[in-house]
Design a protein around this motif. Structure first.
Motif, mmCIF file in Angstrom:
data_model
loop_
_atom_site.group_PDB
_atom_site.id
_atom_site.type_symbol
_atom_site.label_atom_id
_atom_site.label_comp_id
_atom_site.label_asym_id
_atom_site.label_seq_id
_atom_site.Cartn_x
_atom_site.Cartn_y
_atom_site.Cartn_z
ATOM 1 N N THR A 20 0.803 -1.281 -0.061
ATOM 2 C CA THR A 20 0.063 0.001 0.122
ATOM 3 C C THR A 20 0.705 1.259 -0.090
ATOM 4 O O THR A 20 0.443 2.414 -0.521
ATOM 5 C CB THR A 20 -0.911 0.009 1.215
ATOM 6 O OG1 THR A 20 -0.233 -0.209 2.527
ATOM 7 C CG2 THR A 20 -2.032 -0.909 1.033
ATOM 8 N N TYR A 21 2.138 1.174 0.811
ATOM 9 C CA TYR A 21 3.033 2.259 0.576
ATOM 10 C C TYR A 21 3.337 2.745 -0.766
ATOM 11 O O TYR A 21 3.417 3.515 -1.310
ATOM 12 C CB TYR A 21 4.123 2.023 1.359
ATOM 13 C CG TYR A 21 5.254 2.958 1.526
ATOM 14 C CD1 TYR A 21 5.185 4.346 1.769
ATOM 15 C CD2 TYR A 21 6.431 2.638 0.979
ATOM 16 C CE1 TYR A 21 6.044 5.430 2.008
ATOM 17 C CE2 TYR A 21 7.706 3.907 1.007
ATOM 18 C CZ TYR A 21 7.199 5.108 1.416
ATOM 19 O OH TYR A 21 8.381 5.997 1.535
ATOM 20 N N TYR A 22 3.961 1.325 -1.644
ATOM 21 C CA TYR A 22 4.184 1.732 -3.084
ATOM 22 C C TYR A 22 2.924 2.221 -3.873
ATOM 23 O O TYR A 22 3.105 3.150 -4.613
ATOM 24 C CB TYR A 22 4.503 0.261 -3.551
ATOM 25 C CG TYR A 22 5.845 -0.401 -3.159
ATOM 26 C CD1 TYR A 22 6.851 0.504 -2.559
ATOM 27 C CD2 TYR A 22 5.994 -1.763 -3.010
ATOM 28 C CE1 TYR A 22 7.958 -0.303 -2.047
ATOM 29 C CE2 TYR A 22 7.133 -2.491 -2.674
ATOM 30 C CZ TYR A 22 8.150 -1.544 -2.177
ATOM 31 O OH TYR A 22 9.498 -2.059 -1.661
ATOM 32 N N ARG A 23 1.745 1.546 -3.655
ATOM 33 C CA ARG A 23 0.707 2.230 -4.417
ATOM 34 C C ARG A 23 0.258 3.595 -4.133
ATOM 35 O O ARG A 23 0.116 4.257 -5.085
ATOM 36 C CB ARG A 23 -0.582 1.272 -4.188
ATOM 37 C CG ARG A 23 -0.308 -0.080 -4.564
ATOM 38 C CD ARG A 23 -1.413 -0.899 -4.159
ATOM 39 N NE ARG A 23 -1.239 -2.548 -4.126
ATOM 40 C CZ ARG A 23 -1.864 -3.428 -3.707
ATOM 41 N NH1 ARG A 23 -2.980 -3.200 -2.797
ATOM 42 N NH2 ARG A 23 -1.635 -4.768 -3.912
ATOM 43 N N GLY A 24 0.184 3.885 -2.823
ATOM 44 C CA GLY A 24 -0.067 5.383 -2.657
ATOM 45 C C GLY A 24 1.102 6.279 -3.059
ATOM 46 O O GLY A 24 0.690 7.234 -3.478
ATOM 47 N N ILE A 166 10.859 9.726 3.887
ATOM 48 C CA ILE A 166 9.230 9.873 3.326
ATOM 49 C C ILE A 166 8.538 9.008 3.673
ATOM 50 O O ILE A 166 8.317 7.790 3.456
ATOM 51 C CB ILE A 166 9.379 9.840 1.651
ATOM 52 C CG1 ILE A 166 10.411 10.787 1.138
ATOM 53 C CG2 ILE A 166 8.001 10.148 0.945
ATOM 54 C CD1 ILE A 166 10.396 10.882 -0.366
ATOM 55 N N TYR A 167 7.626 9.492 4.721
ATOM 56 C CA TYR A 167 6.835 8.559 5.688
ATOM 57 C C TYR A 167 5.670 7.969 5.154
ATOM 58 O O TYR A 167 5.229 8.496 4.141
ATOM 59 C CB TYR A 167 6.470 9.413 7.130
ATOM 60 C CG TYR A 167 7.453 9.904 7.690
ATOM 61 C CD1 TYR A 167 8.095 9.067 8.733
ATOM 62 C CD2 TYR A 167 7.763 11.339 7.970
ATOM 63 C CE1 TYR A 167 9.113 9.251 9.657
ATOM 64 C CE2 TYR A 167 8.719 11.672 8.754
ATOM 65 C CZ TYR A 167 9.590 10.736 9.590
ATOM 66 O OH TYR A 167 10.495 10.999 10.491
ATOM 67 N N ASN A 168 5.255 6.910 5.601
ATOM 68 C CA ASN A 168 3.908 6.598 5.115
ATOM 69 C C ASN A 168 2.853 7.579 5.287
ATOM 70 O O ASN A 168 2.961 8.522 5.893
ATOM 71 C CB ASN A 168 3.535 5.114 6.156
ATOM 72 C CG ASN A 168 4.387 3.956 5.847
ATOM 73 O OD1 ASN A 168 4.536 3.680 4.772
ATOM 74 N ND2 ASN A 168 4.954 3.293 6.607
ATOM 75 N N ALA A 169 1.569 7.521 4.667
ATOM 76 C CA ALA A 169 0.681 8.330 4.721
ATOM 77 C C ALA A 169 -0.610 7.754 4.361
ATOM 78 O O ALA A 169 -0.584 6.276 4.173
ATOM 79 C CB ALA A 169 1.036 9.386 3.605
#
Length: 362
Positions: A20-24, A166-169
């Protein structure tokens, strides 16, 4: 800019918490006008457990998990990329890819993107011959999805030219309030795969809490827990696909976040679950770690626990009205400051700055 990105998987979250990190991140980077090709190995049965189709904002190249497969892929990427990114934790041929991405002839800017910096740095610290000790100085920049000043300082000490978290979001298009489902209903839910450096913390902050509160109900989602001894008031439901995450987070009175050991020690390492749960309208309880107040205000937007007993106290004293209020304030905070659109703009600004520095050095 043409970006070639080597990661674990974009199309499958199966045993792949970075999906989900990659996707976002990549969806929002593409929205800024960049061309993205994502290279992932055909490994760990992830292609058999896809939970999204190939997206329209990135080309997905699935390569054989063989020496010839990764080599042909990195050769192809190096010929066309303006930026060549190797993420940590691909799972197969990581060392070979990390060395190749740093050294292969190419016009591309080289980025090492660490999605588990505390674990990577601890591995390097324990092994004086670790290949990344020699390789990191060859990358133009290291990006991490967490870690704060501790991670930045450690990477610079390892020879990194620059290191930026670059933090998760939150991706509001994928994580939002959804109708609750009875199979996820509980007083406290946890979504986490069973991993060696998190299992003891899950035992302390979740399983032991369930044992201490037999009148409350608990739901544990994630891979690997089938053989774990748990009390009768805790239901183990196995892998929960991303299509069901919103319902999972929204079906319980509260959702728990438990960081892995290394992430908790370094601090400033919020996992994707923090933002996803808040985006889906959950009242979040998290184990204590330095930096939580950078993202959410303790007591008002998130409940923080330094022990399992404190988790039990939170659940015992939490009314539906208070849970709803905490969840609402948290979601407003995250939407205002911590979406992947915010992170993509940070990435784009960093690239422009790093390109200028690289050109000046040449």
């Amino acid at each position: 800019m043409k970006i070639c990105f080597f990661g674990s998987s974009l199309v499958s979250s199966y045993w792949n918490g970075a999906a989900t990190y990659y996707r976002g991140m990549l969806k929002e980077i593409a929205a800024l006008g960049h061309d993205i090709t994502f290279f992932e190995p055909d490994a760990f049965e992830r292609q058999a457990h896809r939970d999204i189709a190939d997206p329209n904002w990135a080309k997905v190249v699935v390569y054989p998990a063989t020496p010839d497969g990764w080599q042909r892929s990195i050769d192809m990427a190096a010929k066309s990329a303006d930026m060549l990114i190797k993420a940590s934790g691909v799972g197969v041929f990581d060392q070979e890819l990390e060395i190749a991405a740093a050294g292969i002839p190419s016009k591309a800017t080289r980025i090492y993107w660490d999605v588990d910096a505390p674990a990577t740095l601890e591995a390097m610290a324990l092994d004086p011959q670790h290949h990344l000790r020699r390789t990191i100085p060859s990358y133009d920049m290291v990006l991490t999805y967490g870690g704060g000043d501790g991670v930045v300082s450690a990477y610079r000490a390892m020879g990194a030219r620059d290191c930026v978290p670059i933090y998760n979001a939150l991706d509001p298009a994928t994580h939002y309030s959804a109708p609750p489902l009875p199979r996820f209903g509980c007083d406290l839910g946890l979504l986490a795969n069973r991993l060696p450096d998190r299992e003891q913390r899950v035992e302390t902050f979740f399983i032991d809490v369930a044992r201490s509160l037999p009148e409350k109900t608990f739901v544990l989602g994630g891979c690997g827990w089938e053989t774990k001894d748990t009390p009768a008031n805790l239901r183990k439901i196995g892998h929960v696909g991303t299509a069901d995450h919103n319902a999972f987070f929204g079906s319980g009175l509260a959702t728990l976040n438990v960081n892995r050991d290394s992430m908790a020690r370094y601090g400033f390492s919020p996992p994707t679950r923090v933002f996803e749960a808040v985006g889906a309208g959950a009242c979040l309880i998290t184990d204590q770690w330095d930096g939580i107040d950078h993202f959410l205000e303790p007591g008002r937007e998130v409940l923080v626990a330094s022990t399992g007993a404190e988790v039990a106290d939170h659940i015992s004293g939490l009314s539906p009205d208070r849970a709803h209020a905490i969840a609402g304030r948290a979601r407003l905070r995250i939407l205002g400051h911590h979406t992947y659109r915010h992170r993509a703009r940070q990435f784009s600004d960093l690239f422009i700055g790093s390109s200028s520095r690289i050109e000046a050095a040449e």
